[in-house]
Enzyme design. Structure first.
Site, PDB file in Angstrom:
ATOM      1  CE1 TYR A 149      -3.158   3.100   1.063  1.00  0.00           C
ATOM      2  CE2 TYR A 149      -1.995   3.408   2.865  1.00  0.00           C
ATOM      3  CZ  TYR A 149      -2.726   3.813   1.959  1.00  0.00           C
ATOM      4  OH  TYR A 149      -3.377   4.805   2.597  1.00  0.00           O
TER       5      TYR A 149
HETATM    6  P1  NAD Z   1     -12.180   5.455   1.918  1.00  0.00           P
HETATM    7  O1  NAD Z   1     -12.098   4.157   1.428  1.00  0.00           O
HETATM    8  O2  NAD Z   1     -13.173   5.811   2.860  1.00  0.00           O
HETATM    9  O3  NAD Z   1     -12.530   6.437   0.729  1.00  0.00           O
HETATM   10  C1  NAD Z   1     -11.816   6.501  -0.359  1.00  0.00           C
HETATM   11  C2  NAD Z   1     -12.905   6.455  -1.686  1.00  0.00           C
HETATM   12  O4  NAD Z   1     -12.194   6.270  -2.790  1.00  0.00           O
HETATM   13  C3  NAD Z   1     -14.000   5.237  -1.477  1.00  0.00           C
HETATM   14  O5  NAD Z   1     -15.245   5.665  -1.110  1.00  0.00           O
HETATM   15  C4  NAD Z   1     -13.821   4.441  -2.945  1.00  0.00           C
HETATM   16  O6  NAD Z   1     -15.087   3.950  -3.113  1.00  0.00           O
HETATM   17  C5  NAD Z   1     -13.250   5.634  -3.735  1.00  0.00           C
HETATM   18  N1  NAD Z   1     -12.415   4.978  -4.945  1.00  0.00           N
HETATM   19  C6  NAD Z   1     -11.266   4.282  -4.798  1.00  0.00           C
HETATM   20  N2  NAD Z   1     -11.015   4.142  -6.055  1.00  0.00           N
HETATM   21  C7  NAD Z   1     -11.774   4.992  -6.858  1.00  0.00           C
HETATM   22  C8  NAD Z   1     -11.550   5.279  -8.447  1.00  0.00           C
HETATM   23  N3  NAD Z   1     -10.704   4.572  -9.085  1.00  0.00           N
HETATM   24  N4  NAD Z   1     -12.580   5.972  -8.869  1.00  0.00           N
HETATM   25  C9  NAD Z   1     -13.624   6.620  -7.854  1.00  0.00           C
HETATM   26  N5  NAD Z   1     -13.538   6.534  -6.576  1.00  0.00           N
HETATM   27  C10 NAD Z   1     -12.651   5.487  -6.121  1.00  0.00           C
HETATM   28  O7  NAD Z   1     -10.545   5.923   2.439  1.00  0.00           O
HETATM   29  P2  NAD Z   1     -10.063   7.283   3.450  1.00  0.00           P
HETATM   30  O8  NAD Z   1      -9.855   6.738   4.846  1.00  0.00           O
HETATM   31  O9  NAD Z   1     -11.209   8.153   3.495  1.00  0.00           O
HETATM   32  O10 NAD Z   1      -9.083   7.723   2.529  1.00  0.00           O
HETATM   33  C11 NAD Z   1      -8.934   8.703   1.751  1.00  0.00           C
HETATM   34  C12 NAD Z   1      -7.655   8.985   1.270  1.00  0.00           C
HETATM   35  O11 NAD Z   1      -6.807   9.327   2.220  1.00  0.00           O
HETATM   36  C13 NAD Z   1      -6.939   7.876   0.507  1.00  0.00           C
HETATM   37  O12 NAD Z   1      -6.310   8.254  -0.505  1.00  0.00           O
HETATM   38  C14 NAD Z   1      -6.101   7.261   1.433  1.00  0.00           C
HETATM   39  O13 NAD Z   1      -4.879   6.319   0.834  1.00  0.00           O
HETATM   40  C15 NAD Z   1      -5.544   8.511   2.154  1.00  0.00           C
HETATM   41  N6  NAD Z   1      -4.967   8.405   3.683  1.00  0.00           N
HETATM   42  C16 NAD Z   1      -6.121   8.016   4.517  1.00  0.00           C
HETATM   43  C17 NAD Z   1      -5.376   7.801   6.059  1.00  0.00           C
HETATM   44  C18 NAD Z   1      -6.407   7.271   6.924  1.00  0.00           C
HETATM   45  O14 NAD Z   1      -5.993   6.903   8.024  1.00  0.00           O
HETATM   46  N7  NAD Z   1      -7.774   7.170   6.704  1.00  0.00           N
HETATM   47  C19 NAD Z   1      -4.429   7.960   6.133  1.00  0.00           C
HETATM   48  C20 NAD Z   1      -3.480   8.380   5.257  1.00  0.00           C
HETATM   49  C21 NAD Z   1      -3.776   8.511   3.919  1.00  0.00           C
HETATM   50  C1  UGA Z   2      -3.818   4.212   8.544  1.00  0.00           C
HETATM   51  C2  UGA Z   2      -4.961   3.939   7.432  1.00  0.00           C
HETATM   52  O1  UGA Z   2      -5.714   2.892   7.370  1.00  0.00           O
HETATM   53  C3  UGA Z   2      -4.242   3.989   6.078  1.00  0.00           C
HETATM   54  O2  UGA Z   2      -5.078   3.951   5.273  1.00  0.00           O
HETATM   55  C4  UGA Z   2      -3.281   4.935   6.163  1.00  0.00           C
HETATM   56  O3  UGA Z   2      -2.684   5.404   4.900  1.00  0.00           O
HETATM   57  C5  UGA Z   2      -2.257   4.981   7.481  1.00  0.00           C
HETATM   58  O4  UGA Z   2      -3.292   5.185   8.606  1.00  0.00           O
HETATM   59  C6  UGA Z   2      -1.305   6.344   7.309  1.00  0.00           C
HETATM   60  O5  UGA Z   2      -1.405   7.001   8.351  1.00  0.00           O
HETATM   61  O6  UGA Z   2      -0.711   6.478   6.346  1.00  0.00           O
HETATM   62  P1  UGA Z   2      -2.989   2.463  10.316  1.00  0.00           P
HETATM   63  O7  UGA Z   2      -2.008   3.255  10.802  1.00  0.00           O
HETATM   64  O8  UGA Z   2      -2.569   0.802  10.241  1.00  0.00           O
HETATM   65  O9  UGA Z   2      -3.056   2.747   8.877  1.00  0.00           O
HETATM   66  O10 UGA Z   2      -4.308   2.491  10.727  1.00  0.00           O
HETATM   67  P2  UGA Z   2      -5.383   1.501  12.119  1.00  0.00           P
HETATM   68  O11 UGA Z   2      -5.866   0.586  11.100  1.00  0.00           O
HETATM   69  O12 UGA Z   2      -5.998   2.453  12.606  1.00  0.00           O
HETATM   70  O13 UGA Z   2      -4.180   0.953  12.868  1.00  0.00           O
HETATM   71  C7  UGA Z   2      -3.507   1.625  13.990  1.00  0.00           C
HETATM   72  C8  UGA Z   2      -2.897   0.492  14.655  1.00  0.00           C
HETATM   73  O14 UGA Z   2      -3.660  -0.374  15.168  1.00  0.00           O
HETATM   74  C9  UGA Z   2      -1.641  -0.285  13.867  1.00  0.00           C
HETATM   75  O15 UGA Z   2      -0.706  -0.584  14.773  1.00  0.00           O
HETATM   76  C10 UGA Z   2      -2.491  -2.000  13.870  1.00  0.00           C
HETATM   77  O16 UGA Z   2      -1.806  -2.973  13.571  1.00  0.00           O
HETATM   78  C11 UGA Z   2      -3.300  -1.890  15.016  1.00  0.00           C
HETATM   79  N1  UGA Z   2      -4.793  -2.562  14.890  1.00  0.00           N
HETATM   80  C12 UGA Z   2      -5.445  -2.201  13.865  1.00  0.00           C
HETATM   81  C13 UGA Z   2      -4.905  -3.648  15.681  1.00  0.00           C
HETATM   82  O17 UGA Z   2      -4.170  -3.921  16.601  1.00  0.00           O
HETATM   83  N2  UGA Z   2      -6.026  -4.286  15.727  1.00  0.00           N
HETATM   84  C14 UGA Z   2      -6.827  -3.862  14.640  1.00  0.00           C
HETATM   85  O18 UGA Z   2      -8.023  -4.476  14.642  1.00  0.00           O
HETATM   86  C15 UGA Z   2      -6.620  -3.031  13.903  1.00  0.00           C
END
Ligand code: NAD
Ligand code: UGA
Length: 311
Positions: A149
């Site tokens: 990823y």
């Molecule tokens: P999410 O999965 O809730 O939202 C992403 C949306 O994009 C989904 O609704 C999906 O249907 C849509 N999508 C995916 N591919 C597509 C395509 N080809 N065309 C049109 N739509 C498409 O995820 P999120 O947590 O809201 O993340 C949003 C963005 O932030 C992502 O780029 C993710 O990598 C980034 N990000 C998220 C986190 C986090 O902690 N949530 C952290 C770091 C980065």
């Molecule tokens: C999150 C998002 O899911 C990614 O899309 C994003 O890109 C990433 O942050 C980021 O900061 O770049 P992650 O940090 O793995 O990834 O977020 P969580 O799923 O909330 O996990 C946080 C921590 O909890 C991790 O260490 C994971 O191993 C742990 N975890 C998660 C558990 O112990 N149990 C679970 O069921 C889920």
């Protein structure tokens, strides 16, 4: 401004779209409803958007929709669409990551290149750093992702900057650090933990629970997007953190306090692709964008819990 938000039905994209409308902007939201988690949750994310003046929703894949038409007149483009999730990115499922994270981004950039947009804000990720040598981690750190990823999020960031350098696409990247709050994706830790704790099930903890994250509340990430659209320097990445650095075990203790009873844990093996620690150095975002996180962990968690209780 007239804005395009990709991934508008997702966790972050739906909050961002709402904030843009509230700020008097118009929004075209694009989302294909990938099946990574149920469409029903994404439809609920859209409930406050559909039918609102100034909002148009287009269901479709970025690789297939008529981007030149959808981008007509767009001034700000917020590219949130992606296949998110660190731990699911191994094995056969990787082709989904390359399709939605790399190819879709490249196709968006090709279309944006021919349009006079003022700013493209790309949702990058702390996962591009891998196990960073320095914490807090500044943007100059050499990215060494340890999950497939993270590799695709970094590849798309490089694409943004290649288009910035060669074609003056005004792209900036926001490296979000683990985002949480209302509408959080169901695969993410807080959502799983709170839902399971509410129903009395032990929560799955990967590894020893001493891995730590910088957690960022969603409204701070939304604010960072607005600031980046205004002030972001094309070709530049910015760390966006929430200021709270805690271990998974500490989070569970805090959840126990909020719930009024301890959260039972089921210890499971550490997961490939998970990093030990993330911590953002947000000096650049603070200085150049005027970014400052405002919602602390206890308050943010309380709000996510309230939302989950109501769903
Ligand atoms: P999410 O999965 O809730 O939202 C992403 C949306 O994009 C989904 O609704 C999906 O249907 C849509 N999508 C995916 N591919 C597509 C395509 N080809 N065309 C049109 N739509 C498409 O995820 P999120 O947590 O809201 O993340 C949003 C963005 O932030 C992502 O780029 C993710 O990598 C980034 N990000 C998220 C986190 C986090 O902690 N949530 C952290 C770091 C980065
Ligand atoms: C999150 C998002 O899911 C990614 O899309 C994003 O890109 C990433 O942050 C980021 O900061 O770049 P992650 O940090 O793995 O990834 O977020 P969580 O799923 O909330 O996990 C946080 C921590 O909890 C991790 O260490 C994971 O191993 C742990 N975890 C998660 C558990 O112990 N149990 C679970 O069921 C889920």
């Amino acid at each position: 401004m007239h804005c395009v938000v990709t991934g508008a039905a997702g966790f972050i994209g739906s909050h961002l779209s709402e904030a843009l409308l509230a700020g008097g902007h118009t929004v075209i939201g694009i989302d294909v409803f990938t099946d990574y988690y149920p469409r029903a949750q994404k439809e609920r994310n859209l409930a406050g958007l559909r039918g609102r003046p100034g909002f148009t929703f287009v269901e479709g894949d970025l690789r297939e929709v008529d981007l030149p038409r959808l981008l007509e007149g767009a001034e700000w483009v917020f590219h949130q669409a992606a296949q998110a999730g660190v731990r699911a990115s191994w094995g056969d499922y990787f082709s989904t990551y390359t399709a939605h994270n790399v190819l879709a981004t490249q196709m968006l950039l090709e279309a944006v290149r021919k349009m006079p947009v003022r700013k493209l804000v790309y949702a990058s990720s702390s996962s591009i750093y891998g196990d960073a040598e320095r914490a807090p981690t500044p943007e100059e750190t050499i990215p060494q992702p340890v999950s497939p990823y993270g590799v695709t999020k970094l590849a798309a960031e490089h694409l943004c900057f290649a288009y910035a350098r060669n074609f003056n696409v005004p792209a900036v990247a926001l490296r979000y650090f683990t985002v949480y709050g209302e509408r959080q994706r169901p695969d993410m830790a807080f959502h799983r933990f709170l839902r399971m704790a509410l129903s009395g099930e032990p929560v799955p903890v990967y590894g020893d629970g001493l891995q730590s994250r910088e957690f960022t509340y969603v409204s701070d990430v939304v604010k960072a997007n607005l600031l980046a659209a205004e002030h972001g320097r094309p070709g530049t990445p910015y760390n966006i953190g929430g200021g709270s650095q805690v271990t998974v075990a500490e989070v569970l203790d805090l959840m126990g306090e909020l719930l009024g009873r301890p959260v039972a844990r089921q210890m499971l093996p550490a997961q490939p692709g998970d990093v030990r620690r993330t911590q953002a150095d947000i000096t650049r975002a603070r200085t150049e964008l005027g970014y400052e996180p405002t919602v602390g962990l206890r308050e943010g968690l309380r709000r996510e819990l309230e939302w989950l209780r109501g769903t």
